[in-house]
Structure formats: structure tokens, C-alpha cells
Design a protein around this motif. Sequence first.
Motif: not given
Length: 134
Positions: A23-24, A27-31, A63, A70, A72
Motif C-alpha cells: 500500500r505504501r 502511494g497510500q498514506n496509512g492503512t 496515525r 491508520y 504505516s
Amino acid sequence: MADIFDVIADGTRRDILQLLLARRQGGQNGTSVSQIVSSLGVSQPTVSKHLKVLRDSDLVSVREEGQHRYYSLSPAPLDAVDDWLVPFLIDEGETDAVVASLPDSAVHAADLVGRAAASAKHAVTSVWSKLPGR
């Protein structure tokens, strides 16, 4: 803090780390926990238990946004695994001679290239293993 090898010995935790990495890279900023539960097909309490172990080992950061958390990837603790494995994978005498002759910037660049190659190999292997008929 638990030994990093004990932490990554669990398959569910490795799956969570791989999901966070993918996911990182996407381009994902947290899951969110619900996204992890949905992606892995594991119960929410199980995911939460494993995320706590990963947080305590500094392999993930969290976060908070309202009631949502979320997660990371924080791969720095995996350097210990890398440092332990490398001597098994290379001829130390040959490598020491080459490294000693290189400037620090070249050693750093070689380290980055090696990590990128390992990451690419892992990504290709992971995708390949998920293809139908494999």
C-alpha cells in the motif's frame, strides 16, 4: 521489546507487513484496521493483537484521525535482520576488499541498489505466486 526474529516469525504479522509495504508503494498514506481485516480475511481482534506486537517492535507507526487509526510501515528495525542475513549470502573476504576500495558515497549507493533489487525481486515473486495456476 520482543526480538525482531520472533516478531516476523508469525505469518499473519508478515502478511500485515507485506500489505502495508504494498500500500505504501501504491502511494497510500496509512492503512486502516478495517482495510487490513478485509484484505487479509482475518478477524479484527486478531489483526489488532498483531498490530500491537508490530507497534511495540517499532515496525509500524499509527496515525489517529478521530476514531480511526491508520497504520504505516516503519522498516528500520528490519535492518537487524538484514545485518544478520548478509554474511550468509556473500563471500566476506571478497566483499571486504571491494568495499574498502570504494568511497562512502559508492558504498551507500550500492546498499540502496541492493535493497531496491531485493524489493523488486520480492514484489515479482509475490505477484507471481498469486497468479492463477501457480
